[in-house]
Design an enzyme around this catalytic site. Structure first.
Site, PDB file in Angstrom:
ATOM      1  N   THR A   1     -18.318  68.000  64.620  1.00  0.00           N
ATOM      2  CA  THR A   1     -19.082  67.259  65.700  1.00  0.00           C
ATOM      3  C   THR A   1     -20.060  66.048  65.219  1.00  0.00           C
ATOM      4  O   THR A   1     -20.157  65.679  64.106  1.00  0.00           O
ATOM      5  CB  THR A   1     -20.391  68.318  66.081  1.00  0.00           C
ATOM      6  OG1 THR A   1     -19.949  69.714  66.560  1.00  0.00           O
ATOM      7  CG2 THR A   1     -21.567  68.091  66.824  1.00  0.00           C
TER       8      THR A   1
ATOM      9  N   VAL B   1     -20.884  77.628  75.790  1.00  0.00           N
ATOM     10  CA  VAL B   1     -21.695  76.310  75.622  1.00  0.00           C
ATOM     11  C   VAL B   1     -22.374  76.532  74.433  1.00  0.00           C
ATOM     12  O   VAL B   1     -23.058  77.348  74.088  1.00  0.00           O
ATOM     13  CB  VAL B   1     -22.509  76.179  76.695  1.00  0.00           C
ATOM     14  CG1 VAL B   1     -23.219  74.710  76.586  1.00  0.00           C
ATOM     15  CG2 VAL B   1     -21.986  76.095  77.968  1.00  0.00           C
TER      16      VAL B   1
ATOM     17  N   GLY C   1     -23.464  76.200  66.811  1.00  0.00           N
ATOM     18  CA  GLY C   1     -24.302  76.132  68.182  1.00  0.00           C
ATOM     19  C   GLY C   1     -25.186  77.404  68.423  1.00  0.00           C
ATOM     20  O   GLY C   1     -26.245  77.169  68.954  1.00  0.00           O
TER      21      GLY C   1
HETATM   22  N1  GLY Z   1     -22.679  72.490  67.212  1.00  0.00           N
HETATM   23  C1  GLY Z   1     -21.410  72.219  67.827  1.00  0.00           C
HETATM   24  C2  GLY Z   1     -21.074  73.673  68.523  1.00  0.00           C
HETATM   25  O1  GLY Z   1     -21.539  74.726  67.931  1.00  0.00           O
HETATM   26  O2  GLY Z   1     -20.788  73.640  69.613  1.00  0.00           O
END
Ligand code: GLY
Length: 292
Positions: A164, A193, A218
């Protein structure tokens, strides 16, 4: 007043030793491109956006071209950016192939009607704003396909989201901005998401505290609202300490794995991770430093 600064990261994770130098060099190039925009009179938001664009175009990173794939083998891109003067933000999630998701997020911010658009609605907005759709044939790399194959064979943890990209910028005169972009986790469900497009989780900027861009798993970052947590700490102490304390709390409270970059309105910087690597660079007019 202090020196303007652009800080960039190329993702928390485990970049192999043999590839680390190239990975860090790409982040430094991106940070310097962002700084050039700032020094040419661009805003902190323009500089953060430019920094992320450079890494979206580089297939080494999990953002834009080279982004990780869903369990169906498709690209679903997430990105957001925010400026600290007016707390304006723009975000897209589950965007089908477009070369620069961060530009579409900027379009959402500039349009001002909404903060976040998703999936096909985001794609239609992008097209109406003049961005051309790309294709998976253009944007999916051999490395992204290999990562998905390894995940299907159980050789990559589902949560792995290395690569990322993100940037935080201070003009040294009290203004800050942040931007983050990702393909998300390898083998994620279609429609998943992550933190990257969520204001307060993956990205935050407030001239009264600071700006932060996060990277890592995330789901944990979302539960902890890591970017805002790190910035709120800036009201108490210096940026380097805040970054370390935020990552320690993130690990302790939600078993989070990841990293962050942080900048205060006075241009002081914090960088922390609890993963093996996080390529990063700090570009100032007086010079660039980088590391992992
Ligand atoms: N930090 C990126 C994701 O988990 O989508």
């Amino acid at each position: 007043m202090s020196e303007p600064v652009v800080v960039a990261h190329g993702g928390a994770g485990r970049v192999a030793k043999g590839r680390l130098e190239e990975h860090v060099a790409g982040v430094a190039t991106a940070a310097e491109a962002g700084l050039a925009v700032l020094m040419a009179g661009g805003s902190v938001l323009d500089a953060a956006q430019r920094t992320v664009e450079v890494m979206e175009a580089d297939p080494l990173y999990n953002a834009g071209t080279g982004g990780s794939l869903t369990d169906a083998g498709t690209l679903e891109l997430d990105a957001s950016l925010m400026e600290g003067a007016g707390l304006r933000a723009g975000a897209i999630c589950c965007l089908p192939p477009f070369l620069h998701p961060i530009r579409v997020a900027r379009g959402v911010l500039d349009d001002g009607r909404h903060v976040m658009l998703a999936a096909e609605g985001a794609a239609r907005f992008a097209e109406a704003a003049g961005f051309e759709r790309s294709t998976e044939a253009v944007m999916v790399t051999a490395s992204a396909r290999e990562r998905l194959e390894r995940w299907r064979e159980g050789r990559v943890g589902e949560g792995w989201a290395g690569g990322t990209v993100g940037a935080v910028v201070s003009d040294g005169r009290g203004h800050v901005a942040a931007a983050t972009s990702t393909g998300g986790t390898v083998g994620k469900r279609v429609g998943r998401v992550g933190d990257t497009p969520i204001v307060g989780a993956g990205t935050w900027a407030d001239d009264r505290s600071g700006a932060c861009s996060c990277t890592g798993i995330g789901e944990a970052i979302l539960r902890f609202a890591l970017a805002r947590d790190a910035c709120e700490r800036l009201r108490q102490t210096d940026a380097a300490t805040c970054a370390e304390e935020a990552i320690a709390a993130f690990g302790e409270r939600v078993a989070g794995e990841g990293g962050l970059i942080l900048v205060a309105p006075d241009g002081s910087v914090g960088i922390a991770r609890n993963t093996e690597t996080m390529s990063h660079a700090v570009a100032r007019p007086s010079g660039t430093t980088s590391g992992s």
